[in-house]
Structures are given as C-alpha cells and as structure tokens.
Design a protein around this motif. Structure first.
Motif, PDB file in Angstrom:
ATOM      1  N   ASP A  60       0.751  -1.066   0.528  1.00 50.22           N
ATOM      2  CA  ASP A  60      -0.040   0.189  -0.057  1.00 50.22           C
ATOM      3  C   ASP A  60       0.758   0.737   0.379  1.00 50.22           C
ATOM      4  O   ASP A  60      -0.071   2.190   0.529  1.00 50.22           O
ATOM      5  CB  ASP A  60      -0.801   0.572   1.483  1.00 50.22           C
ATOM      6  CG  ASP A  60      -2.131  -1.032   1.010  1.00 50.22           C
ATOM      7  OD1 ASP A  60      -2.225  -1.391  -0.095  1.00 50.22           O
ATOM      8  OD2 ASP A  60      -2.417  -1.620   2.569  1.00 50.22           O
ATOM      9  N   PHE A  61       2.349   1.456  -0.624  1.00 39.19           N
ATOM     10  CA  PHE A  61       2.638   2.179  -0.934  1.00 39.19           C
ATOM     11  C   PHE A  61       3.270   2.676  -2.340  1.00 39.19           C
ATOM     12  O   PHE A  61       2.651   2.353  -3.191  1.00 39.19           O
ATOM     13  CB  PHE A  61       4.108   2.301  -0.688  1.00 39.19           C
ATOM     14  CG  PHE A  61       4.658   2.428   0.892  1.00 39.19           C
ATOM     15  CD1 PHE A  61       4.723   3.756   0.922  1.00 39.19           C
ATOM     16  CD2 PHE A  61       4.386   1.132   2.425  1.00 39.19           C
ATOM     17  CE1 PHE A  61       5.103   3.071   3.760  1.00 39.19           C
ATOM     18  CE2 PHE A  61       4.410   0.736   3.426  1.00 39.19           C
ATOM     19  CZ  PHE A  61       4.933   1.635   3.542  1.00 39.19           C
ATOM     20  N   ALA A  62       2.668   4.216  -2.776  1.00 43.28           N
ATOM     21  CA  ALA A  62       2.934   4.638  -4.162  1.00 43.28           C
ATOM     22  C   ALA A  62       3.806   4.065  -5.038  1.00 43.28           C
ATOM     23  O   ALA A  62       3.617   4.197  -5.282  1.00 43.28           O
ATOM     24  CB  ALA A  62       2.360   5.788  -4.046  1.00 43.28           C
ATOM     25  N   GLN A  63       5.078   4.588  -4.511  1.00 43.43           N
ATOM     26  CA  GLN A  63       5.988   4.197  -4.752  1.00 43.43           C
ATOM     27  C   GLN A  63       7.455   4.260  -4.567  1.00 43.43           C
ATOM     28  O   GLN A  63       7.335   3.839  -3.033  1.00 43.43           O
ATOM     29  CB  GLN A  63       6.265   5.678  -5.757  1.00 43.43           C
ATOM     30  CG  GLN A  63       7.015   6.937  -4.504  1.00 43.43           C
ATOM     31  CD  GLN A  63       7.216   8.561  -5.109  1.00 43.43           C
ATOM     32  OE1 GLN A  63       7.251   8.736  -6.516  1.00 43.43           O
ATOM     33  NE2 GLN A  63       7.476   9.434  -4.582  1.00 43.43           N
ATOM     34  N   ALA A  64       9.049   3.510  -5.217  1.00 47.16           N
ATOM     35  CA  ALA A  64       9.349   2.994  -4.332  1.00 47.16           C
ATOM     36  C   ALA A  64      10.627   4.528  -5.042  1.00 47.16           C
ATOM     37  O   ALA A  64      11.005   4.643  -5.760  1.00 47.16           O
ATOM     38  CB  ALA A  64       9.829   2.235  -5.495  1.00 47.16           C
ATOM     39  N   LEU A  65      11.301   4.687  -3.708  1.00 50.52           N
ATOM     40  CA  LEU A  65      12.238   5.776  -4.141  1.00 50.52           C
ATOM     41  C   LEU A  65      13.599   5.276  -3.793  1.00 50.52           C
ATOM     42  O   LEU A  65      14.235   6.004  -5.134  1.00 50.52           O
ATOM     43  CB  LEU A  65      12.141   7.054  -2.359  1.00 50.52           C
ATOM     44  CG  LEU A  65      10.710   7.391  -2.191  1.00 50.52           C
ATOM     45  CD1 LEU A  65      11.199   7.888  -0.700  1.00 50.52           C
ATOM     46  CD2 LEU A  65      10.727   8.281  -2.941  1.00 50.52           C
TER      47      LEU A  65
END
Length: 102
Positions: A60-65
């Motif tokens: 449930d995270f939007a992006q991989a930094l």
C-alpha cells in the motif's frame, strides 16, 4: 497587523507537514530468482525499478524511492542464519533495502 505573524506561522506549519512524507525502508532477503531481478535490485540498476515498485505497491505504498544491497552488519536486529542451506551464486546473506513512500 497581528494577523500577519499568525499567517506566517500557519504557512510554515503547513509546509513542514507537507515536506514530511510517509516512507518506510523494508529489508528483504535477496534471493536469486533465475531472472536476474535479484542483481538488478542489489546493484540499484534501473531493471530493478519495476520489482521495487511492485514490492511497495503490494504494501500500500505509491512509489519506490530507492533500492540497494545492504550488508548484514548494517541491519539492526536479528538476521536469520542461512547455515546449511544451498546458496548458489553467492545468494546467501545478501539483503536489499527498498525505500517506499505513500
């Protein structure tokens, strides 16, 4: 005139809260998968971006930094032992850190 300092304080508070994003670092075992994704993640190559993004989105995270290899010495806490396991291509005791952001 008293409104001006309150306005500055409010805008500073809003900008500070917007700058702090919800992010988390996940430490995962770097398992050879036969497709080379493990090396893409460990070497922070662009071919690992989709795998890191999928990992983050599954949580449930939007992006991989970011994603990179980490040494077991960098990890605080217990690291499972892999003694007695078959480790091909030096795959044992390798870990990847994936930083995800909401």
């Amino acid at each position: 005139m008293k409104l001006l300092p309150a306005l500055f304080a409010c805008s500073a508070l809003l900008s500070a809260s917007a700058a702090v994003a919800d992010s988390r670092v996940f430490i995962v075992a770097n398992q050879p998968d036969g497709y080379g994704i493990d090396q893409c993640l460990a070497k922070s190559e662009s071919c690992g971006a989709h795998a890191a993004l999928a990992y983050c989105q599954a949580r449930d995270f939007a992006q991989a930094l970011a994603y990179r290899r980490v040494d077991p010495d960098e990890i605080t806490g217990a690291v499972p032992k892999t003694a007695g396991l078959a480790c091909g291509r030096g795959g044992c005791n390798e870990y990847v850190a994936i930083t995800c952001q909401r």
